[in-house]
Design a protein around this motif. Structure first.
Motif, PDB file in Angstrom:
ATOM      1  N   ASP A  99     -42.752 -32.087  -3.090  1.00 31.75           N
ATOM      2  CA  ASP A  99     -42.412 -33.411  -3.634  1.00 31.75           C
ATOM      3  C   ASP A  99     -43.236 -34.616  -3.137  1.00 31.75           C
ATOM      4  OD1 ASP A  99     -40.389 -31.599  -3.971  1.00 31.75           O
ATOM      5  OD2 ASP A  99     -38.837 -32.821  -3.082  1.00 31.75           O
ATOM      6  N   GLN A 136     -44.128 -33.754   0.817  1.00 31.14           N
ATOM      7  CA  GLN A 136     -43.552 -32.628   1.528  1.00 31.14           C
ATOM      8  C   GLN A 136     -44.697 -31.682   1.865  1.00 31.14           C
ATOM      9  OE1 GLN A 136     -39.696 -31.773   2.047  1.00 31.14           O
ATOM     10  NE2 GLN A 136     -40.494 -33.789   2.564  1.00 31.14           N
ATOM     11  N   ASP A 142     -32.672 -36.417  -0.143  1.00 29.51           N
ATOM     12  CA  ASP A 142     -33.693 -37.093  -0.952  1.00 29.51           C
ATOM     13  C   ASP A 142     -33.342 -38.555  -1.260  1.00 29.51           C
ATOM     14  OD1 ASP A 142     -34.576 -34.466  -0.943  1.00 29.51           O
ATOM     15  OD2 ASP A 142     -33.923 -34.044  -2.976  1.00 29.51           O
TER      16      ASP A 142
HETATM   17  C1  FRU Z   1     -37.127 -30.633  -4.124  1.00 25.62           C
HETATM   18  C2  FRU Z   1     -36.674 -30.306  -2.716  1.00 25.62           C
HETATM   19  C3  FRU Z   1     -35.892 -31.462  -2.150  1.00 25.62           C
HETATM   20  C4  FRU Z   1     -36.069 -31.294  -0.678  1.00 25.62           C
HETATM   21  C5  FRU Z   1     -37.466 -30.765  -0.577  1.00 25.62           C
HETATM   22  C6  FRU Z   1     -37.691 -29.781   0.529  1.00 25.62           C
HETATM   23  O1  FRU Z   1     -38.282 -30.003  -4.530  1.00 25.62           O
HETATM   24  O2  FRU Z   1     -35.922 -29.113  -2.722  1.00 25.62           O
HETATM   25  O3  FRU Z   1     -34.565 -31.514  -2.580  1.00 25.62           O
HETATM   26  O4  FRU Z   1     -35.914 -32.497   0.002  1.00 25.62           O
HETATM   27  O5  FRU Z   1     -37.762 -30.145  -1.812  1.00 25.62           O
HETATM   28  O6  FRU Z   1     -39.032 -29.499   0.720  1.00 25.62           O
END
Ligand code: FRU
Length: 494
Positions: free
Chosen positions: A39, A55, A168
């Protein structure tokens, strides 16, 4: 103070990232410095630059304990890497710094709000994750985690809220200088909902309302929410897990959802009027928006999907890309998306054809490439001519091609990467219902080495796919079962 864990990650990414050459990366889509990306996080404009965090697991090209990677750009197309911003290095985020967002504070500091993840063993075996919201404050390069973290924990959940799925946070500043954030959550039955919180200073938060509830309609847990005003309406974006299809609107698995409606600020309630998918292709998830200094609402997403993450094997030094930033608007009651206008500055070597009439397969001189911006107008007039199927094939050589095809009788547009060099049995095709507008189907296709984003009818719909066909496959051809008439305008992007 930079922790040992973050220091190691920074050292590692600097050394290993340098080993990936420019041509091994997309030209104007952000990919991780090294390793894994999912993300977009902390999308913000700070000290004259766009900041985009992501991420990040630097040590392998598969998902692992989440860090935040960091990059900056002046035009949202050319990105420079900065050292990783966050690492899982405290008791409240030791198993991951999950997705979050950013705001600029009145004193000029950059505030990050993210989800801290801790795994705890369960009596019946295995582990269970607990998720809380945390703050880090910094100068655009180094960030200090707030000593009183977490700022939102299980105690801030409304009744029935799951502590395991509470993540999030998307923060924004109100006109009066206070802050709001929306956070993804679900009930014990895994039914998604979006929670709204308010804060005077960005550190002390209180619960305001359950802004939206799934009630079993769109998948289960709702991830990565965003909420903003656009063209006189309010828009809630989220990425639901475990979707089931509804006609051609939603597809199985991890999907995207856009709710458009009205918002009452005094009661903090959102009244839905319209729902649709955000992207109709395969690879788009976890969108996040920013309000640019010139007032545009710009969205970016992870140009990938959890269901197709085995697309590349771990021999590759990186995996995961961001989508093109897209300008949002509401037209005809729907969410419209157009590539950011900055992209037009990259256009060069124009090639144009008008009223090309053909049957079977045709190629056009000068139309090829893997970094292109191509506008196609297909004239659809069933009284004048019979056209059963139209297709454009790109990233093509003798063996491979990726295709977009259209069947006028069904009004179905399909993206197909089955012949894009993949040896894996994941989803390769997706179909979407599209409209013929004023007798034409208008497609704008943006290619950038490993991806195609197809903007239909000036942004009425977008279909996004990634593929890893060898770069030497740069042919483009057109196919018509019946007679097709097309206009083509193509630029290289440099
Ligand atoms: C969405 C997600 C989020 C979480 C992140 C973990 O793609 O699952 O909800 O914060 O990725 O990497």
């Amino acid at each position: 103070m930079v922790s040992q864990t973050l220091r190691e990650a920074r050292k590692y990414e600097e050394a290993m990232g340098a080993g990936i050459s420019g041509i091994q990366r997309p030209a104007f889509h952000l990919c991780p410095r090294v390793g894994w990306m999912n993300d977009p996080n902390g999308f913000s404009y700070y000290k004259g630059e766009y900041h985009l965090f992501y991420q990040y697991y630097p040590y392998d090209s598969v998902w692992g304990p989440m860090h935040w990677g960091h990059a900056v750009s002046r035009d949202l197309l050319h990105w420079s890497y900065l050292p990783a911003a966050l690492a899982p290095d405290t008791v409240y985020d030791k198993d991951g710094c999950f997705s979050g967002s950013a705001a600029v504070m009145p004193d000029g500091r950059h505030l990050l709000m993210y989800t801290g993840v801790v795994k705890e063993p369960r009596a019946e075996g295995g582990f269970r994750e607990f998720q809380t919201q945390c703050i880090a404050v910094g100068d655009g390069r180094d960030y200090e985690k707030y000593p009183q973290n977490p700022v939102l924990d299980a105690g801030a959940l409304p009744e029935g809220g799951s502590r395991n799925d509470f993540r999030d946070p998307k923060i924004w500043e109100e006109e009066d200088g206070t802050y709001r954030c929306v956070v993804g959550n679900c009930t014990g039955e895994k039914d998604g909902r979006i929670l709204l919180y308010g804060s005077k200073d960005g550190f002390q938060w209180n619960f305001l309302s359950i802004l939206a509830e799934n009630k079993g309609r769109f998948g289960r847990m709702w991830e990565c929410p965003d909420f903003f005003r656009l063209d006189g309406k309010y828009v809630l974006l989220t990425s639901p897990q475990d979707m089931m299809p509804k006609g051609f609107e939603y597809h199985n698995g991890n999907g995207t959802l856009c709710l458009i409606g009205e918002y009452d600020e005094t009661t903090h309630t959102f009244r839905e009027e319209h729902d649709q998918a955000i992207d109709y292709g395969i690879d788009f998830y976890a969108s996040q928006t920013i309000l640019s200094p010139d007032g545009r609402r710009i969205m970016i997403g992870w140009m990938q999907n959890w269901d197709t993450c085995n697309q590349r094997d771990s021999e590759h030094a990186w995996f995961g890309q961001m989508s093109l930033p897209r300008e949002l608007s509401i037209e005809h009651g729907r969410l419209y998306q157009r590539p950011i206008r900055e992209l037009e500055k990259l256009r060069c070597r124009k090639v144009q054809y008008e009223n090309v009439v053909f049957e079977g397969i045709t190629r056009l001189e000068g139309i090829r490439g893997r970094r292109i911006d191509m506008e196609l107008l297909l004239h659809v007039d069933s009284e004048k001519r019979e056209l059963r199927k139209f297709a454009v094939r790109f990233a093509q050589d003798d063996i491979c091609h990726t295709a977009i095809s259209f069947r006028p009788h069904e009004s179905l547009l399909k993206v197909d990467r089955k012949f894009s060099g993949s040896r894996r049995a994941y989803i390769h095709q997706r179909r979407s219902l599209v409209n013929i507008r004023e007798g034409n189907l208008k497609l704008r296709i943006i290619l950038d080495r490993f991806s195609a984003e197809v903007f239909v009818n000036d942004g009425e719909q977008v279909l996004t796919i990634t593929f890893y066909t060898d770069q030497s496959a740069d042919g483009i051809s057109f196919f018509a079962d019946g007679e097709a008439v097309i206009d083509v305008l193509k630029y290289d992007l440099e």
